[in-house]
Design a protein around this motif. Sequence first.
Motif, PDB file in Angstrom:
ATOM      1  N   THR A 136     -38.985  12.736   4.636  1.00 28.00           N
ATOM      2  CA  THR A 136     -39.444  11.702   5.575  1.00 28.00           C
ATOM      3  C   THR A 136     -38.322  10.688   5.777  1.00 28.00           C
ATOM      4  OG1 THR A 136     -40.409  10.418   3.759  1.00 28.00           O
ATOM      5  CG2 THR A 136     -41.882  11.879   4.981  1.00 28.00           C
ATOM      6  N   VAL A 137     -38.331  10.078   6.952  1.00 25.99           N
ATOM      7  CA  VAL A 137     -37.310   9.087   7.289  1.00 25.99           C
ATOM      8  C   VAL A 137     -37.723   7.727   6.719  1.00 25.99           C
ATOM      9  CG1 VAL A 137     -36.070   7.944   9.153  1.00 25.99           C
ATOM     10  CG2 VAL A 137     -36.772  10.338   9.398  1.00 25.99           C
ATOM     11  N   GLN A 138     -36.808   7.113   5.992  1.00 29.36           N
ATOM     12  CA  GLN A 138     -37.037   5.799   5.385  1.00 29.36           C
ATOM     13  C   GLN A 138     -35.968   4.828   5.896  1.00 29.36           C
ATOM     14  OE1 GLN A 138     -39.632   5.406   3.278  1.00 29.36           O
ATOM     15  NE2 GLN A 138     -40.165   7.573   3.022  1.00 29.36           N
ATOM     16  N   ALA A 139     -36.163   3.545   5.571  1.00 31.46           N
ATOM     17  CA  ALA A 139     -35.161   2.521   5.941  1.00 31.46           C
ATOM     18  C   ALA A 139     -34.930   1.609   4.751  1.00 31.46           C
ATOM     19  CB  ALA A 139     -35.637   1.713   7.135  1.00 31.46           C
ATOM     20  N   GLU A 140     -33.655   1.390   4.437  1.00 24.64           N
ATOM     21  CA  GLU A 140     -33.309   0.490   3.331  1.00 24.64           C
ATOM     22  C   GLU A 140     -33.382  -0.970   3.757  1.00 24.64           C
ATOM     23  OE1 GLU A 140     -30.373   2.510   0.212  1.00 24.64           O
ATOM     24  OE2 GLU A 140     -29.451   2.160   2.152  1.00 24.64           O
ATOM     25  N   ASN A 141     -33.014  -1.248   4.991  1.00 22.77           N
ATOM     26  CA  ASN A 141     -32.929  -2.628   5.467  1.00 22.77           C
ATOM     27  C   ASN A 141     -34.067  -2.894   6.442  1.00 22.77           C
ATOM     28  OD1 ASN A 141     -32.154  -5.177   6.088  1.00 22.77           O
ATOM     29  ND2 ASN A 141     -30.144  -4.648   6.912  1.00 22.77           N
ATOM     30  N   THR A 142     -35.081  -3.616   5.977  1.00 19.09           N
ATOM     31  CA  THR A 142     -36.217  -3.975   6.832  1.00 19.09           C
ATOM     32  C   THR A 142     -36.404  -5.482   6.811  1.00 19.09           C
ATOM     33  OG1 THR A 142     -37.865  -3.813   5.056  1.00 19.09           O
ATOM     34  CG2 THR A 142     -37.357  -1.795   6.282  1.00 19.09           C
ATOM     35  N   GLY A 148     -29.075  -2.597  17.207  1.00 11.58           N
ATOM     36  CA  GLY A 148     -29.773  -1.475  16.585  1.00 11.58           C
ATOM     37  C   GLY A 148     -31.056  -1.866  15.885  1.00 11.58           C
ATOM     38  N   THR A 149     -31.680  -2.965  16.325  1.00  7.87           N
ATOM     39  CA  THR A 149     -32.956  -3.375  15.739  1.00  7.87           C
ATOM     40  C   THR A 149     -34.075  -2.479  16.267  1.00  7.87           C
ATOM     41  OG1 THR A 149     -32.239  -5.678  15.544  1.00  7.87           O
ATOM     42  CG2 THR A 149     -34.611  -5.268  15.521  1.00  7.87           C
ATOM     43  N   ILE A 150     -34.893  -1.966  15.356  1.00  8.07           N
ATOM     44  CA  ILE A 150     -36.039  -1.134  15.735  1.00  8.07           C
ATOM     45  C   ILE A 150     -37.312  -1.901  15.400  1.00  8.07           C
ATOM     46  CG2 ILE A 150     -37.237   1.052  15.389  1.00  8.07           C
ATOM     47  CD1 ILE A 150     -34.564   2.209  14.409  1.00  8.07           C
ATOM     48  N   VAL A 151     -38.186  -2.065  16.374  1.00  8.28           N
ATOM     49  CA  VAL A 151     -39.467  -2.728  16.153  1.00  8.28           C
ATOM     50  C   VAL A 151     -40.455  -1.656  15.701  1.00  8.28           C
ATOM     51  CG1 VAL A 151     -41.283  -4.148  17.156  1.00  8.28           C
ATOM     52  CG2 VAL A 151     -38.913  -4.399  17.949  1.00  8.28           C
ATOM     53  N   ASN A 196     -31.396   0.626  12.525  1.00  7.09           N
ATOM     54  CA  ASN A 196     -31.156   2.064  12.565  1.00  7.09           C
ATOM     55  C   ASN A 196     -29.971   2.507  11.709  1.00  7.09           C
ATOM     56  OD1 ASN A 196     -29.068   1.137  14.156  1.00  7.09           O
ATOM     57  ND2 ASN A 196     -29.744   2.136  16.030  1.00  7.09           N
ATOM     58  N   ASP A 197     -29.017   1.617  11.451  1.00  7.24           N
ATOM     59  CA  ASP A 197     -27.891   2.029  10.609  1.00  7.24           C
ATOM     60  C   ASP A 197     -28.244   2.013   9.118  1.00  7.24           C
ATOM     61  OD1 ASP A 197     -28.086  -0.669  10.297  1.00  7.24           O
ATOM     62  OD2 ASP A 197     -25.996  -1.110  10.752  1.00  7.24           O
ATOM     63  N   SER A 198     -29.492   1.640   8.788  1.00  8.53           N
ATOM     64  CA  SER A 198     -29.922   1.668   7.389  1.00  8.53           C
ATOM     65  C   SER A 198     -30.920   2.792   7.131  1.00  8.53           C
ATOM     66  CB  SER A 198     -30.554   0.331   7.001  1.00  8.53           C
ATOM     67  OG  SER A 198     -31.834   0.179   7.587  1.00  8.53           O
ATOM     68  N   LEU A 199     -31.120   3.677   8.138  1.00 10.07           N
ATOM     69  CA  LEU A 199     -32.059   4.787   7.960  1.00 10.07           C
ATOM     70  C   LEU A 199     -31.479   5.832   7.010  1.00 10.07           C
ATOM     71  CD1 LEU A 199     -33.256   5.329  11.647  1.00 10.07           C
ATOM     72  CD2 LEU A 199     -34.427   4.084   9.830  1.00 10.07           C
ATOM     73  N   TYR A 200     -32.353   6.394   6.213  1.00 10.14           N
ATOM     74  CA  TYR A 200     -31.967   7.505   5.355  1.00 10.14           C
ATOM     75  C   TYR A 200     -33.172   8.438   5.250  1.00 10.14           C
ATOM     76  CZ  TYR A 200     -34.671   5.450   1.518  1.00 10.14           C
ATOM     77  OH  TYR A 200     -35.673   4.942   0.737  1.00 10.14           O
ATOM     78  N   VAL A 201     -32.959   9.622   4.694  1.00 11.76           N
ATOM     79  CA  VAL A 201     -34.026  10.606   4.542  1.00 11.76           C
ATOM     80  C   VAL A 201     -34.303  10.790   3.054  1.00 11.76           C
ATOM     81  CG1 VAL A 201     -34.732  13.000   4.893  1.00 11.76           C
ATOM     82  CG2 VAL A 201     -33.490  11.775   6.692  1.00 11.76           C
ATOM     83  N   LYS A 251     -32.023  11.559  -2.084  1.00 16.32           N
ATOM     84  CA  LYS A 251     -31.711  10.565  -1.056  1.00 16.32           C
ATOM     85  C   LYS A 251     -30.580  11.111  -0.192  1.00 16.32           C
ATOM     86  CE  LYS A 251     -30.585   5.694  -0.361  1.00 16.32           C
ATOM     87  NZ  LYS A 251     -30.289   4.394  -1.026  1.00 16.32           N
ATOM     88  N   ILE A 252     -30.814  11.156   1.123  1.00 21.78           N
ATOM     89  CA  ILE A 252     -29.854  11.777   2.040  1.00 21.78           C
ATOM     90  C   ILE A 252     -29.379  10.737   3.046  1.00 21.78           C
ATOM     91  CG2 ILE A 252     -29.559  13.565   3.788  1.00 21.78           C
ATOM     92  CD1 ILE A 252     -31.858  15.070   2.320  1.00 21.78           C
ATOM     93  N   ARG A 253     -28.099  10.502   3.051  1.00 23.56           N
ATOM     94  CA  ARG A 253     -27.486   9.592   4.019  1.00 23.56           C
ATOM     95  C   ARG A 253     -27.385  10.280   5.376  1.00 23.56           C
ATOM     96  NH1 ARG A 253     -22.180   8.953   2.073  1.00 23.56           N
ATOM     97  NH2 ARG A 253     -21.602  10.690   3.438  1.00 23.56           N
ATOM     98  N   VAL A 254     -27.698   9.543   6.424  1.00 26.85           N
ATOM     99  CA  VAL A 254     -27.571  10.082   7.784  1.00 26.85           C
ATOM    100  C   VAL A 254     -26.159   9.783   8.280  1.00 26.85           C
ATOM    101  CG1 VAL A 254     -28.469  10.021  10.136  1.00 26.85           C
ATOM    102  CG2 VAL A 254     -30.028   9.712   8.205  1.00 26.85           C
ATOM    103  N   ASP A 255     -25.380  10.831   8.496  1.00 19.92           N
ATOM    104  CA  ASP A 255     -23.993  10.653   8.930  1.00 19.92           C
ATOM    105  C   ASP A 255     -23.854  10.619  10.443  1.00 19.92           C
ATOM    106  OD1 ASP A 255     -23.131  10.685   6.266  1.00 19.92           O
ATOM    107  OD2 ASP A 255     -23.110  12.881   6.258  1.00 19.92           O
ATOM    108  N   HIS A 256     -24.746  11.322  11.119  1.00 21.52           N
ATOM    109  CA  HIS A 256     -24.625  11.418  12.573  1.00 21.52           C
ATOM    110  C   HIS A 256     -26.006  11.709  13.157  1.00 21.52           C
ATOM    111  CE1 HIS A 256     -23.044  12.358  16.543  1.00 21.52           C
ATOM    112  NE2 HIS A 256     -23.764  13.470  16.540  1.00 21.52           N
ATOM    113  N   GLY A 257     -26.324  10.997  14.265  1.00 21.61           N
ATOM    114  CA  GLY A 257     -27.572  11.267  14.964  1.00 21.61           C
ATOM    115  C   GLY A 257     -28.741  10.414  14.523  1.00 21.61           C
ATOM    116  N   TYR A 258     -28.466   9.290  13.839  1.00 20.34           N
ATOM    117  CA  TYR A 258     -29.599   8.478  13.375  1.00 20.34           C
ATOM    118  C   TYR A 258     -30.364   7.833  14.535  1.00 20.34           C
ATOM    119  CZ  TYR A 258     -26.093   4.709  13.706  1.00 20.34           C
ATOM    120  OH  TYR A 258     -25.118   3.835  14.132  1.00 20.34           O
ATOM    121  N   ASP A 259     -29.772   7.833  15.743  1.00 22.11           N
ATOM    122  CA  ASP A 259     -30.495   7.296  16.907  1.00 22.11           C
ATOM    123  C   ASP A 259     -31.759   8.097  17.214  1.00 22.11           C
ATOM    124  OD1 ASP A 259     -28.688   5.282  17.257  1.00 22.11           O
ATOM    125  OD2 ASP A 259     -27.465   6.385  18.703  1.00 22.11           O
TER     126      ASP A 259
END
Length: 403
Positions: A45-51, A273-276, A300-305, A359-367
């Motif tokens: 599942t997609v998670q976010a570190e920075n909220t 890159g703020t996501i509501v 969005n730059d703090s998203l991880y899987v 924990k998986i870092r998103v390197d490309h395509g996090y948009d």
Amino acid sequence: MKLKFLVLYISLFVMLFILMGCASKYAKEESSDESSFQTSVIYGTVQAENTQDIVIDFTATVKEISITEGDTLNDGDPILVLDISDYEHSIQQKKYELQEYRIALADAARQQVSEKEEINYIENQLELKKGYLENKNSPELLTLYNEISALEEKLAVDKKRYEAGQELLNMGGVSQIELMEYKYTYEDTLASYNNAVLSADNTITSLEQEVLSLESQLHSLEASIKNSESTIKANRETLIVNINSTRDQINNMEEKLNKSYLQNGTIVAPREGTIVSVINCEKGEVLSAESGTVLKLVYNDSLYVQGEVLEDMLSSVRVGDQVDIALAESDGDRAIDGTIIQLSDVAVEKDGDTIVMAKIRVDHGYDYLKTGLSVDIYLKDRNDEPESEEESVAIEEGEEAGE
């Protein structure tokens, strides 16, 4: 003939046995390949570190909602437009209160200064009047004494001339009319002299009364100051407490408006890159501290899987592995690459399976990703991994050396 049929029969039986064995082996290999393919998928599942939770802890009314949940915004894009006029009015009222307290404190200080100045003035006047009385040298007395001195001299001259005129009248040296003129002049000078002496006495009496009055005023004012000193001090301390308290209230109220995401009553995206992810209010709603979280923002730059690695796959997974990330309903054209950056040290039970969290870092395509989305994670073949710069340099050097 029977022997030929027997040989043929045995041959057919052997061939059938061989064919059945091959089919079974193929089925097992196919099953194994399918099982291997299935277990190579990591579900996550997609998670976010920075909220960031946006809370409006003051009274405001939602005038406009400019976005919808899931929108990705640029820095400064409007999210909510608020009516904060009532709250700003409350701040202004507090500033008026603070000004009134400061004026009252200044008045109290001036009152104390004024009373002390009045005491000093009375003390100075009293000392001056006592000196006039003791030395008989007030400006008015000095004038009267000078006048008395001049009148004394004139009176002596007029008296002498009048007395000499009486003798000359008997001798026929002056007329009766001239003698009467001498008499009137003498009597006028004597009256002026007596009036000047009386004025001097009255001036001294007035000074004595003024001294008594000043002493009475001084005693009365000192008693009044002494009696009111504790009251004035208490009032002053109360005013100082009110000033500090009101100033702190104003600072606290203004601090609630001093947020990076709040600009002139509008909540805006605080960064690129703020996501509501959550909108917890409606147009026309009155917000306050009791409203709780109004907006939940992620970046969005703090998203991880967060992936769930099955126990039987753990030997094939390691930190640093490259992965492909696929959305559950993706059309396959969205390239999302990632890297496993952490494997949990603890295995857990979930739905009857033993799993290890990755924990998986998103390197490309996090948009393409949104928090809460389910994804499939596929391990890339390590042999197909792109060479690093160091590896490329080493290969090139090796090839040059071989030539």
